[in-house]
Motif scaffolding. Sequence first.
Motif, mmCIF file in Angstrom:
data_model
loop_
_atom_site.group_PDB
_atom_site.id
_atom_site.type_symbol
_atom_site.label_atom_id
_atom_site.label_comp_id
_atom_site.label_asym_id
_atom_site.label_seq_id
_atom_site.Cartn_x
_atom_site.Cartn_y
_atom_site.Cartn_z
ATOM 1 N N VAL A 245 -3.843 6.015 3.400
ATOM 2 C CA VAL A 245 -3.547 4.720 4.024
ATOM 3 C C VAL A 245 -3.239 4.891 5.515
ATOM 4 C CG1 VAL A 245 -1.909 2.789 4.048
ATOM 5 C CG2 VAL A 245 -2.729 3.707 1.859
ATOM 6 N N ASP B 223 1.054 12.599 -5.714
ATOM 7 C CA ASP B 223 0.067 11.504 -5.692
ATOM 8 C C ASP B 223 0.426 10.470 -4.633
ATOM 9 O OD1 ASP B 223 -1.377 12.637 -7.683
ATOM 10 O OD2 ASP B 223 -0.576 11.367 -9.296
ATOM 11 N N TYR B 224 1.706 10.175 -4.581
ATOM 12 C CA TYR B 224 2.166 9.183 -3.606
ATOM 13 C C TYR B 224 1.872 9.647 -2.190
ATOM 14 C CZ TYR B 224 5.396 6.485 -0.701
ATOM 15 O OH TYR B 224 5.948 5.715 0.281
ATOM 16 N N LEU C 218 5.974 8.266 7.946
ATOM 17 C CA LEU C 218 6.786 7.604 6.932
ATOM 18 C C LEU C 218 8.010 8.485 6.713
ATOM 19 C CD1 LEU C 218 5.556 5.895 3.708
ATOM 20 C CD2 LEU C 218 7.640 7.219 3.687
ATOM 21 N N GLU D 70 0.812 -1.221 0.000
ATOM 22 C CA GLU D 70 0.000 0.000 0.000
ATOM 23 C C GLU D 70 0.842 1.268 0.000
ATOM 24 O OE1 GLU D 70 -4.252 -0.141 1.815
ATOM 25 O OE2 GLU D 70 -2.840 -0.882 3.310
ATOM 26 N N THR D 71 2.010 1.212 0.675
ATOM 27 C CA THR D 71 2.830 2.423 0.800
ATOM 28 C C THR D 71 4.200 2.277 0.131
ATOM 29 O OG1 THR D 71 3.834 1.667 2.868
ATOM 30 C CG2 THR D 71 1.792 2.962 3.043
ATOM 31 N N TRP E 112 6.039 2.228 -4.743
ATOM 32 C CA TRP E 112 4.610 2.546 -4.917
ATOM 33 C C TRP E 112 4.308 2.895 -6.373
ATOM 34 C CZ3 TRP E 112 1.760 6.885 -6.346
ATOM 35 C CH2 TRP E 112 0.393 6.896 -5.993
ATOM 36 N N GLU E 113 5.167 3.761 -6.957
ATOM 37 C CA GLU E 113 4.955 4.150 -8.363
ATOM 38 C C GLU E 113 5.022 2.918 -9.274
ATOM 39 O OE1 GLU E 113 4.241 7.209 -9.325
ATOM 40 O OE2 GLU E 113 4.957 8.532 -7.728
ATOM 41 N N ARG F 63 11.218 13.255 -1.888
ATOM 42 C CA ARG F 63 10.611 12.231 -1.025
ATOM 43 C C ARG F 63 9.487 11.474 -1.728
ATOM 44 N NH1 ARG F 63 12.332 16.146 2.327
ATOM 45 N NH2 ARG F 63 13.610 15.461 4.076
ATOM 46 N N GLY F 64 9.065 11.961 -2.879
ATOM 47 C CA GLY F 64 8.018 11.252 -3.605
ATOM 48 C C GLY F 64 7.085 12.211 -4.320
ATOM 49 N N SER F 65 6.221 11.658 -5.147
ATOM 50 C CA SER F 65 5.298 12.486 -5.917
ATOM 51 C C SER F 65 4.152 12.935 -5.021
ATOM 52 C CB SER F 65 4.753 11.686 -7.095
ATOM 53 O OG SER F 65 3.929 10.640 -6.621
ATOM 54 N N ASP G 113 -1.721 9.541 -1.258
ATOM 55 C CA ASP G 113 -2.224 8.184 -1.024
ATOM 56 C C ASP G 113 -1.715 7.618 0.309
ATOM 57 O OD1 ASP G 113 -3.983 6.263 -2.191
ATOM 58 O OD2 ASP G 113 -2.262 4.913 -2.364
ATOM 59 N N VAL G 114 -0.495 7.998 0.674
ATOM 60 C CA VAL G 114 0.007 7.549 1.979
ATOM 61 C C VAL G 114 -0.815 8.187 3.100
ATOM 62 C CG1 VAL G 114 1.982 7.551 3.558
ATOM 63 C CG2 VAL G 114 2.342 7.059 1.129
ATOM 64 N N THR H 114 13.393 3.657 -3.230
ATOM 65 C CA THR H 114 12.658 4.327 -2.159
ATOM 66 C C THR H 114 11.238 3.777 -2.111
ATOM 67 O OG1 THR H 114 11.904 6.037 -3.678
ATOM 68 C CG2 THR H 114 13.968 6.451 -2.531
ATOM 69 N N SER H 115 10.563 4.019 -1.000
ATOM 70 C CA SER H 115 9.184 3.542 -0.895
ATOM 71 C C SER H 115 8.334 4.200 -1.981
ATOM 72 C CB SER H 115 8.631 3.831 0.499
ATOM 73 O OG SER H 115 8.715 5.206 0.790
ATOM 74 N N ALA H 116 8.649 5.462 -2.298
ATOM 75 C CA ALA H 116 7.881 6.157 -3.334
ATOM 76 C C ALA H 116 8.032 5.456 -4.681
ATOM 77 C CB ALA H 116 8.343 7.614 -3.432
ATOM 78 N N LYS H 117 9.253 5.013 -4.989
ATOM 79 C CA LYS H 117 9.460 4.344 -6.281
ATOM 80 C C LYS H 117 8.762 2.979 -6.319
ATOM 81 C CE LYS H 117 13.946 6.178 -7.598
ATOM 82 N NZ LYS H 117 15.342 5.751 -7.718
ATOM 83 N N GLU I 56 6.697 0.853 1.375
ATOM 84 C CA GLU I 56 7.772 0.713 2.365
ATOM 85 C C GLU I 56 8.297 -0.719 2.340
ATOM 86 O OE1 GLU I 56 6.653 3.109 6.241
ATOM 87 O OE2 GLU I 56 4.855 2.466 5.172
#
Lengths: 794, 306
Positions: B291, B283-284, B204, A656-657, A784-785, B279-281, B287-288, A779-782, A659
């Motif tokens: 969640v 959208d990401y 996170l 989901e995340t 997820w993407e 740290r991320g998009s 969504d976190v 990374t967790s972001a990657k 991680e």
Amino acid sequence: MTATEETAAESAPEKPLDWLGQSIKRKEDDRFLAGRGNYIEDIDLPNMLHMAILRSPYAHATINSIDTTEAAALPGVVAVVTGELLAQHNLAWMPTLSGDTQAVLATDKVRMQGQEVACVIAEDRYVAHDALELIDVDYEPLPAVVNPFAALEEGAPLIRDDKEGQTDNRVYHWEAGDAAATEEAFLEAHKIVAVDTHYPRSHPSPLECCGCVADLNPASHRATIYMTSQAPHAIRTVFALVTGLPEQNIQIISPDIGGGFGNKVPVYPGYVVATAASLLLGRPVKWIEDRTGNLISTGFARDFHMKGELAVARDGTMLGVRVKMLSDQGYAYADAQPSKLKAGLFHIVTGSYDLPAAHVVCDGAYTNKAPGGVAYRCSFRVTEASFLIERLVQSAAVELGMDPAELRRRNFIQPEQFPYTSATGFVYDSGDYETAMDMALDKAGYGELRAEQERRRAEGGKLLGIGIATMTEALGAGPSRDYDILGIKMFDSAELRVHPTGKAILKLGVRHQGQGHETTFAQIVAHELGIPPEDILVHEGDTDNTPYGLGTYASRSTPVAGAAAAMVSRTLREKAKKIAAHLLEVSEDDLEWEHDHFSVKGAPSQTKTIQEIAFAAYTNHPMGMEAGLEGVHYYDPPNLTFPFATYVVVVEVDPETGEWKPIHVVAIDDCGVRINPMIVEGQIMGGLTEGFAMAAMQEISFDDDGNCIGSNFMDYLIPTAWETPHYDLGETVTPSPHHPLGCKGVGESATVGSPAAFVNAVVDAVSHLGVTDIDMPVTSAKVWEAIQGAGAHA
Amino acid sequence: MPTIARSVPQRWEAYVFPSNFEYFAPTTIDEALGLLAEHGDEAKILAGGQSLIPLMKLRFAAPAVVIDINRVAGLDHLEESKRGRGFLRVGALVRNATLERSELLSSRYPTMAAAAPLISDPIVRNQGTLVGSLCHADPQGDFGSVMLALDGEIVVRSTAGERRIPVKRFLDGPFTSTIRPDELAVEARVPSPEGRFSGTYLKLERKVGDFATVGVAVFVATERGKVMRAGIGLTGVGATNIKATEAEAALVGHRLSDTAIDEASRLAAAAADPRTDVRGSADYKRDVVRVYVARGLQQLTGAKAA
């Protein structure tokens, strides 16, 4: 002595007969743990000045003018050095270790953010930093070239317009292997799998940044330069060639070094300016780099854009591999690596596999970034190669529907094939890959893990991923016929002197930065001569007082300098034998050596210990023999050594995340014979941590304008104890057939091999969702993407 | 094609050595207020120093005057007041490490207790303070969201008197608060919980010590199974910490059912206004938020008695 005391003495633990393979505590740690190390920052000389560096805020700009009037007028400022001043002494540019040029202080243009523009020399460091703000530089920004592919496009701004004949941003083009044979192999392929990936720019970021104290004595004309250098002898020669100072008048002293990891191999502008300033001012000048200066301007590592293809037959047999690689070099080509090999040892990309055909095409491009390409805990670009082949094998396993362990097993070079000549020309010395892999799979509980993975996929919740990487490294440069840096051959040396009381000093041309040389090399001499390690002082890092050598990096110290230490010990043992024969009044042929003494064959009570012989070498040596017990050996290895390993990483991924975290990391390393297993294990744990760091978080990136993102530890991430996984280590021992002790290098194996295991594990966890690749850092972001992207295409 | 460099930060260069500044170390609040009245705009208060000192080290901040309040008596209290409906008082010198180990927090203020050990790393927590963190007003600061979720307020004082500012009005923008230059933040207050209550904080982060990619503070107080009060604060997904008021409202009056949780987490994600960065998009991050709010609320389904 009473009877009780005698008994106690008898039952006391005996010293080992052989010091090889003993996990004795590190001799050097006493001073480090007690805060009594002696680092550059600890060196204070009378009358010393302090230097601070002004750096460019732009990645690419013309310098219209530099006004230093106000800065020079600040009380306490002694001098402001600019490129213009250095140019008057022909020092505005300097050679790099790859034979390119790099600005010491910018004159015409700045070509990277953080480039050195001017230096303030002041009575104290606060004033020096205050004065930096008073220097007025008039910049005219130019388009920044950040992407190496764009750099090679027609019409891209020319970065090195200072170089005569340089009409584009190409640094080099280099190929290895056989193009035609590889094409043919690919025609036979059942499947061709491809991986297109970027091994991100990272930075060794040692705990201690760079620095120096330059002391040019105007009366003696001696230059004593204390600096953070992994290769002091090579630096002395480079300094002699660059400055024109006579080499006997240059003394480079590398005191204790707080980590190097390749970052402290090159010469940096700060060293040169401090030395020039000391020469001009007649006073010692100290320069201590700050963290941002270190991260943005000194030797980076990796930054290879790699397109790899692997051809496989229907049964999984690997037929060939071909690679196109583009290296992002920054504004100067400054790789610290053997000069003949433009992309280092990247062509070892066939890895641990019996791959009959390979073709590697490498290009380097200038960009507006820091120069470097240092061997960050690796042997000259082996890391990038190891990562690529292991990602390819993982992808091939998925494509073929085969278990990745079985695919590897089917293609390993077999023990009886050694010495094995690879398709790109390496001669692997020894190996037994399957045994190591089986041990790793067993330790990880591989069979049950696959079942658990399926169960979790069915039930939901956190996913399980299993990543395997088998690694073969090539290190210990080098045979001098193939390996040199700027013409200086990559041998190394050891000088051993045994004093009359049987204590010894071992001097080496290498320079440790935490690797444990003071213990390991003492153990080598102890093994060969029987002098206990505590009686042997290991001395490194002072060019006046150690024999010539190329330094400590690329896991070369034990393979090269360690061999030299063994060989010089053997030379001394030969002389010791002559003295023993003299003392015992027998012929040399009647003597036999055991651990620490000679005894007369058939009369074992007649002995002479090494200590008795050493004393006699100064007091009672045979007529006609030179007194003393000392020697020097320059060791030129016949080949590289090829350590290998299997790393198995088990991760949990939150779908989901994105991680993820490693829950089990198994490392089975084979570095041949281990001299001090504790030190070896420490090296492997450190290497695994840096491998994990690269896989998970470490990256120096840039925005479109060339601004460096990663110029401090808030942005350039280093794992803490909290993130660092626990490690489950094991070993196999396959000696190197050509090293005097059977050793191979090990300091870097786990950094080289483990990143692919971490990435393979994460990709494996989400492969059922359609994910085939995730670029480092994962990374967790990657993650997820990748899951979102795969879902969209499913 | 590459473009001309435009976004160069004004002074990004690395300095380890701060600019010159004048240093005062008052020992009483009145003395500190006097110094603030005198130096106002030019002065910065030094409490834990975990944001101020790095900024000064890099010369991003160059205050002419530093007023070190670490010797000021009467600012290190951590206690519950019974006045009115009761509230928690956190003095300006209470360290995060103290909050982390506080039994008062773990029994009565679970959202704060959950957040405290997630603030940066142990070294920072040994020095850093909750009040200082709020004054710094970093949108990636964790306690801003916690205080928004809990409807906390800040007590500020000057020679002219005292004000109590709800954190929602105190946090004004990135690194800006509504404190005036002559005011000293002396205390943070959090209303004491009533009924059955529970709360937590989820974060996170890329590694320990990193700022939050996303942080979520949740709090609920229930009576007879229905939510009476709900608090949701978001970290790292806007120009300030965000109070997800619509998500909170969606919970009040309902049971903490899966449906209610889904709706609240959807509304919280909608309230987030993240930016794409390293740290991320966007959208990401959004969504976190969804969640984490859902997971946080799921954890609260076993709320305990006051």
